[in-house]
Design a protein around this motif. Structure first.
Motif, PDB file in Angstrom:
ATOM      1  N   GLY A  39      64.216   7.114  -6.265  1.00 27.74           N
ATOM      2  CA  GLY A  39      65.005   8.229  -6.072  1.00 27.74           C
ATOM      3  C   GLY A  39      65.639   8.449  -7.593  1.00 27.74           C
ATOM      4  N   PHE A  40      65.523   7.692  -8.342  1.00 29.02           N
ATOM      5  CA  PHE A  40      66.075   7.852  -9.699  1.00 29.02           C
ATOM      6  C   PHE A  40      65.290   8.054 -10.887  1.00 29.02           C
ATOM      7  CE2 PHE A  40      68.925   5.065  -7.069  1.00 29.02           C
ATOM      8  CZ  PHE A  40      70.115   5.621  -7.367  1.00 29.02           C
ATOM      9  N   SER A  41      65.675   9.209 -11.668  1.00 28.03           N
ATOM     10  CA  SER A  41      64.771   9.660 -12.671  1.00 28.03           C
ATOM     11  C   SER A  41      64.952   8.932 -13.974  1.00 28.03           C
ATOM     12  CB  SER A  41      65.333  11.148 -13.029  1.00 28.03           C
ATOM     13  OG  SER A  41      64.898  11.483 -14.325  1.00 28.03           O
ATOM     14  N   VAL A  42      63.602   8.273 -14.648  1.00 31.39           N
ATOM     15  CA  VAL A  42      63.629   7.601 -15.897  1.00 31.39           C
ATOM     16  C   VAL A  42      64.138   8.509 -16.879  1.00 31.39           C
ATOM     17  CG1 VAL A  42      61.643   6.469 -14.998  1.00 31.39           C
ATOM     18  CG2 VAL A  42      61.236   8.450 -16.344  1.00 31.39           C
ATOM     19  N   ARG A  43      64.447   9.861 -16.857  1.00 29.92           N
ATOM     20  CA  ARG A  43      64.678  10.774 -17.873  1.00 29.92           C
ATOM     21  C   ARG A  43      66.323  10.691 -17.690  1.00 29.92           C
ATOM     22  NH1 ARG A  43      61.967  14.271 -20.968  1.00 29.92           N
ATOM     23  NH2 ARG A  43      59.829  14.607 -20.483  1.00 29.92           N
ATOM     24  N   HIS A  44      66.919  10.793 -16.679  1.00 32.12           N
ATOM     25  CA  HIS A  44      68.152  11.411 -16.532  1.00 32.12           C
ATOM     26  C   HIS A  44      69.229   9.962 -16.112  1.00 32.12           C
ATOM     27  CE1 HIS A  44      66.906  15.391 -17.474  1.00 32.12           C
ATOM     28  NE2 HIS A  44      66.192  15.249 -16.228  1.00 32.12           N
ATOM     29  N   GLU A  45      68.402   9.048 -15.352  1.00 32.19           N
ATOM     30  CA  GLU A  45      69.211   7.974 -14.904  1.00 32.19           C
ATOM     31  C   GLU A  45      68.677   6.552 -15.183  1.00 32.19           C
ATOM     32  OE1 GLU A  45      70.494   9.809 -10.599  1.00 32.19           O
ATOM     33  OE2 GLU A  45      68.577  10.059 -11.151  1.00 32.19           O
ATOM     34  N   PRO A  46      68.287   6.237 -16.551  1.00 30.38           N
ATOM     35  CA  PRO A  46      67.497   5.273 -16.718  1.00 30.38           C
ATOM     36  C   PRO A  46      68.278   3.787 -16.465  1.00 30.38           C
ATOM     37  CG  PRO A  46      68.478   6.098 -18.713  1.00 30.38           C
ATOM     38  CD  PRO A  46      68.676   7.021 -17.662  1.00 30.38           C
ATOM     39  N   LEU A  47      69.482   3.840 -16.587  1.00 29.60           N
ATOM     40  CA  LEU A  47      70.208   2.572 -16.150  1.00 29.60           C
ATOM     41  C   LEU A  47      70.050   2.199 -14.619  1.00 29.60           C
ATOM     42  CD1 LEU A  47      71.913   0.254 -16.875  1.00 29.60           C
ATOM     43  CD2 LEU A  47      73.964   1.703 -16.623  1.00 29.60           C
TER      44      LEU A  47
END
Length: 242
Positions: free
Chosen positions: A62-70
């Motif tokens: 559910g987390f974006s590699v672009r916007h939530e990489p951590l």
């Protein structure tokens, strides 16, 4: 869960991956097929946030590699093919423990995980030896343990059996089955069709950066009119996809 959404990656004028879309369900072992240079490793590097997509996006749990990489990095374990990148002067245990500490695991938990993985991967005879003199297969086992030390929910394995003999590869496959039973989501990259056949029920097949097929192995066989996965693979490589 892994969701790849119309992802492309360019390096200058070269397009390594073009408009890739597929989905890996939670608790699934999913095969990423393609010959060397097809775009498998580039795709997995984007999943791991090492490379940024030129277009599109990838979501991990559910987390974006672009916007939530951590947030993505906290949830994945990744093993790339090729050089395993271990510290030759450290023991196998010390190499694994170092990466466990990077993920913030307390020392007691790190040692607990190392002991467990050492048993599963049958590393006990060499777990406290320096890795500099290890064989390629022994180093690969240490690298696999390092990937799993923090007990990630999503596991990305790029050609993970490289350097493993038949016995070690069998141990690895048993471990993958065990991880799936624990509910882990596993993306398994390979050009070894036999291995994919043993571990996966669904696959994505990539050729020259493009998606040629995504779905169940039974559907893949039906589409190409053969049960031989090697023949299917060669049909795609030679431009005979339906």
């Amino acid at each position: 869960m892994i969701e790849v959404k119309a992802v492309s990656k360019q390096f200058g004028t070269i397009t390594a991956v073009r408009d890739l879309t597929f989905r890996v369900e939670e608790g699934e072992v999913y095969g990423l097929l393609g010959e060397n240079g097809a775009g498998k490793t580039t795709t997995m590097r984007m999943m791991a946030t090492i490379l940024a997509p030129t277009a599109g996006d990838i979501e991990i749990s559910g987390f974006s590699v672009r916007h939530e990489p951590l947030e993505v990095r906290r949830r994945i374990g990744i093993l790339f093919g090729g050089e395993v990148g271990l510290y030759s002067r450290l023991t196998a245990r010390e190499n694994i423990a170092y990466f466990g500490s990077l993920y913030g695991l307390p020392p007691s938990r790190v040692q607990e995980r190392i002991d467990s993985l050492s048993r599963i991967l049958e590393m006990e005879p060499f777990i406290d030896r320096r890795v500099g003199a290890f064989s390629r297969g022994m180093k690969q086992k240490v690298a696999i343990a390092r990937t799993l030390v923090h007990d990630p929910d999503v596991i990305l394995l790029d050609e993970p059996t490289t350097g493993l003999d038949v016995t070690a590869a069998t141990i690895f496959r048993r471990m993958v089955t065990r991880l799936q039973e624990e509910g882990k989501t596993i993306l398994f990259s390979s050009h070894n069709m036999g291995e994919i056949n043993k571990l996966c029920k669904r696959v994505a097949l990539i050729h020259k950066g493009r998606l040629r097929f995504s779905g169940g192995l039974d559907a893949l066989r039906k589409q190409f009119g053969t049960d031989d996965l090697d023949d299917i693979f060669m049909a795609v490589v030679e431009g005979g996809e339906h």
